[in-house]
Each structure stands twice: as structure tokens, then as C-alpha cells.
Motif scaffolding. Sequence first.
Motif: not given
Length: 170
Positions: A106-134
Motif C-alpha cells: 500500500m501507499n499514499c492517501a493515508t498514514g500508518p495508523a489507517e494502513m495497519s488493519e489492511h497490512l495485518r490482512y496482507l500479512a496473514k494472507n499474502a504468499r508474496v512479499g509485503l511493502s508499504c509507503m504511508p
Amino acid sequence: LGSIGPGTKLPTLGHTTFEVVREGFRQNAAGLIAGGVDALLVETSQDLLQTKAAVLGCRAALTEAGLDLPVFAQVTVETTGTMLLGSEIGAALTALEPLGIDFIGMNCATGPAEMSEHLRYLAKNARVGLSCMPNAGLPVLTKDGAHYPLSPAELADAHEAFVRDYGLAL
């Protein structure tokens, strides 16, 4: 990283066709590949159909060049909890992971606080690497323009937490 996107024409809204968008992103990726990038970053994606076109354009350009470079896909999730056109992070993962991306994030539009739940979902379900630029928090409009409330230290702390809590690689 060669940055690609987001573009101004959204195929989901009928601004253009999927094929035209894919070809535009293929040309964009081909130029970045010719310039010597080490990876391609499809970023600030707000329309899932546009994002798919971008990833497929990148893959076509890499095939034409005879290369296998990493492809990153970063979507933008608004404060509403969805991408601009209504897709949730689970839909983005389901649509993009089978296209052979190496990283999702994820990137842009919001800050770290607003991205946390979405990143938690990706961490639990993605089979590829994760990236983020809040962003450094949600922008605050002032008489002098937009201001981002997080200090560099606060943003760095948030990134450290993302790496620790969700296993982000970038």
C-alpha cells in the motif's frame, strides 16, 4: 525501482479500455527496463482493473526484454477502507497475486495508523512479499497548504512497527 502509475484514465469508469491502459503501462515499463531498473513498482493504484492492466503491461515488457525482474504492486486504500472505486484489500490480493507479482503493498492517501488493519490482512494472507509507503499521517490543510502531522521520527517508528508486526520487506 522504476515507478509506474497511477495514471488518470480508469477503465472501471469507462474512461478508456483495459487494452489501451495495458499497452500504455507496457510502454512505460519498457522504457524503465531500457533505462536499467532493478524492479518495477506499480503504485498509487486506485482502480483494481487499472492495476491489473499495469501488472500485465509490466509482465509483457519484461517478456519482450527477456528479463525476470521483481514486480511490486501497491494499492491506495482510502480512509473509507476501500480503494477509490470500492475494492477492499482482500480483493486486491486475490486479483493481483495470481498475476505473478513479487510484492504487494500500500501507499499514499493515508498514514500508518489507517494502513495497519489492511497490512495485518496482507500479512496473514499474502504468499508474496509485503511493502508499504504511508504518508506521514493524514494531510491537514492549512492556509499554507497541506501539512503532514507525523515527524520523521514518528514515521520511522511506524515503519519499524510494520516490519516487526507484519514482516514488511520494503
